[in-house]
Motif scaffolding. Structure first.
Motif, PDB file in Angstrom:
ATOM      1  N   MET A  69       0.824  -1.197   0.000  1.00  0.00           N
ATOM      2  CA  MET A  69       0.000   0.000   0.000  1.00  0.00           C
ATOM      3  C   MET A  69       0.869   1.262   0.000  1.00  0.00           C
ATOM      4  O   MET A  69       0.482   2.256  -0.596  1.00  0.00           O
ATOM      5  CB  MET A  69      -0.942  -0.003   1.202  1.00  0.00           C
ATOM      6  N   ILE A  70       2.043   1.186   0.647  1.00  0.00           N
ATOM      7  CA  ILE A  70       2.945   2.343   0.666  1.00  0.00           C
ATOM      8  C   ILE A  70       3.413   2.670  -0.747  1.00  0.00           C
ATOM      9  O   ILE A  70       3.481   3.834  -1.137  1.00  0.00           O
ATOM     10  CB  ILE A  70       4.135   2.101   1.618  1.00  0.00           C
ATOM     11  N   PHE A  98       1.753   2.082  -3.464  1.00  0.00           N
ATOM     12  CA  PHE A  98       0.601   2.679  -4.148  1.00  0.00           C
ATOM     13  C   PHE A  98       0.480   4.160  -3.798  1.00  0.00           C
ATOM     14  O   PHE A  98       0.286   5.002  -4.677  1.00  0.00           O
ATOM     15  CB  PHE A  98      -0.683   1.930  -3.762  1.00  0.00           C
ATOM     16  N   ILE A  99       0.605   4.497  -2.511  1.00  0.00           N
ATOM     17  CA  ILE A  99       0.496   5.894  -2.076  1.00  0.00           C
ATOM     18  C   ILE A  99       1.610   6.730  -2.700  1.00  0.00           C
ATOM     19  O   ILE A  99       1.374   7.837  -3.191  1.00  0.00           O
ATOM     20  CB  ILE A  99       0.504   5.979  -0.537  1.00  0.00           C
ATOM     21  N   CYS A 152       0.812   7.236  -6.338  1.00  0.00           N
ATOM     22  CA  CYS A 152      -0.247   8.253  -6.479  1.00  0.00           C
ATOM     23  C   CYS A 152       0.347   9.648  -6.420  1.00  0.00           C
ATOM     24  O   CYS A 152       0.074  10.493  -7.281  1.00  0.00           O
ATOM     25  CB  CYS A 152      -1.283   8.106  -5.362  1.00  0.00           C
ATOM     26  N   PHE A 153       1.146   9.890  -5.392  1.00  0.00           N
ATOM     27  CA  PHE A 153       1.728  11.225  -5.218  1.00  0.00           C
ATOM     28  C   PHE A 153       2.596  11.598  -6.411  1.00  0.00           C
ATOM     29  O   PHE A 153       2.459  12.696  -6.959  1.00  0.00           O
ATOM     30  CB  PHE A 153       2.539  11.275  -3.921  1.00  0.00           C
ATOM     31  N   LYS A 167      -8.241   2.130  -2.923  1.00  0.00           N
ATOM     32  CA  LYS A 167      -7.414   2.866  -3.878  1.00  0.00           C
ATOM     33  C   LYS A 167      -8.096   4.161  -4.320  1.00  0.00           C
ATOM     34  O   LYS A 167      -7.457   5.207  -4.420  1.00  0.00           O
ATOM     35  CB  LYS A 167      -7.106   1.996  -5.104  1.00  0.00           C
ATOM     36  N   LEU A 172      -7.881   6.718  -1.429  1.00  0.00           N
ATOM     37  CA  LEU A 172      -6.511   7.221  -1.273  1.00  0.00           C
ATOM     38  C   LEU A 172      -6.120   8.129  -2.441  1.00  0.00           C
ATOM     39  O   LEU A 172      -5.530   9.198  -2.246  1.00  0.00           O
ATOM     40  CB  LEU A 172      -5.523   6.057  -1.155  1.00  0.00           C
ATOM     41  N   TRP A 173      -6.434   7.696  -3.656  1.00  0.00           N
ATOM     42  CA  TRP A 173      -6.124   8.456  -4.872  1.00  0.00           C
ATOM     43  C   TRP A 173      -6.761   9.840  -4.809  1.00  0.00           C
ATOM     44  O   TRP A 173      -6.122  10.859  -5.059  1.00  0.00           O
ATOM     45  CB  TRP A 173      -6.613   7.643  -6.057  1.00  0.00           C
ATOM     46  N   ILE A 221      -5.271  12.216  -2.121  1.00  0.00           N
ATOM     47  CA  ILE A 221      -3.988  12.793  -2.539  1.00  0.00           C
ATOM     48  C   ILE A 221      -4.203  13.757  -3.705  1.00  0.00           C
ATOM     49  O   ILE A 221      -3.602  14.827  -3.768  1.00  0.00           O
ATOM     50  CB  ILE A 221      -2.992  11.672  -2.917  1.00  0.00           C
TER      51      ILE A 221
END
Length: 196
Positions: free
Chosen positions: A1-2, A4-5, A8-9, A141, A144-145, A148
């Motif tokens: 998940m990290i 993915f984050i 995203c950023f 997702k 979180l997406w 951000i």
């Protein structure tokens, strides 16, 4: 998940039609008009995310190698985009227009924005962290997406408003281009690393 984050950023902060146009609207028309356009981009991005996530989720189960194919296509596009950014020279491309784009313009831009489709495809088809529960993973997702996406785009809007008052030297503009290209290559590296 990290991963993915982080992806995203890096995907959101790197230049594409959405962030460059919102910075350009901020630069040309100020914060209030830029905010209307930004919310259009946000709605358009949500629409693209839903379309991509629902289509990819269905296709992955029916075509075993579709996920890998989409990852390869996405990776190639981002390498191309990183090279284009790095080789852009000393100009940072912001929009110039006589009328401020609004909510509908933001939605329309995302509907035809190839980076939005490629980024959503990469994020929703890669970076698996709940392989046994694709629906929950997709919803997490999406949240979180979006969490951000919104502040980063407001940051680009504020950058555009600030750059309106500045006159950057050419060497600083070149450094900005290389930083953006490096961020794009980091996304590619994350995607490849997570798939192995």
């Amino acid at each position: 998940m990290i991963a993915f984050i982080a992806a995203c950023f890096l995907l959101i902060i790197t230049p594409g039609p959405g962030v460059l146009s919102v910075a350009g609207v901020g630069s040309g028309f100020g914060f209030k008009k830029g905010s209307r356009y930004l919310w259009g981009l946000c709605l358009g991005n949500a629409m693209v995310a839903v379309l991509v996530a629902s289509g990819i989720a269905a296709a992955v189960f029916s075509v075993p190698y579709l996920r890998e194919f989409l990852l390869v296509i996405s990776t190639c596009y981002f390498i191309y985009l990183a090279a284009k950014i790095a080789l852009a020279g000393s100009k940072i491309g912001f929009l110039s227009s006589e009328t401020a784009p609004g909510l509908r313009d933001g939605i329309a831009l995302q509907a035809i924005n190839p980076k939005a489709y490629v980024a959503n495809s990469l994020l929703f088809s890669g970076f698996t962290f709940l392989p046994g529960d694709i629906i929950t993973e997709t919803l997490i997702k999406f949240v979180l997406w979006t969490a951000i996406w919104i502040p980063v785009h407001f940051g680009w809007l504020l950058l555009g408003v600030t750059l309106r008052r500045m006159n950057l030297p050419a060497h600083i503009q070149r450094i900005i281009n290389f930083i953006m290209a490096g961020a794009m290559l980091c996304v590619v590296a994350l995607a490849v690393f997570v798939r192995q």
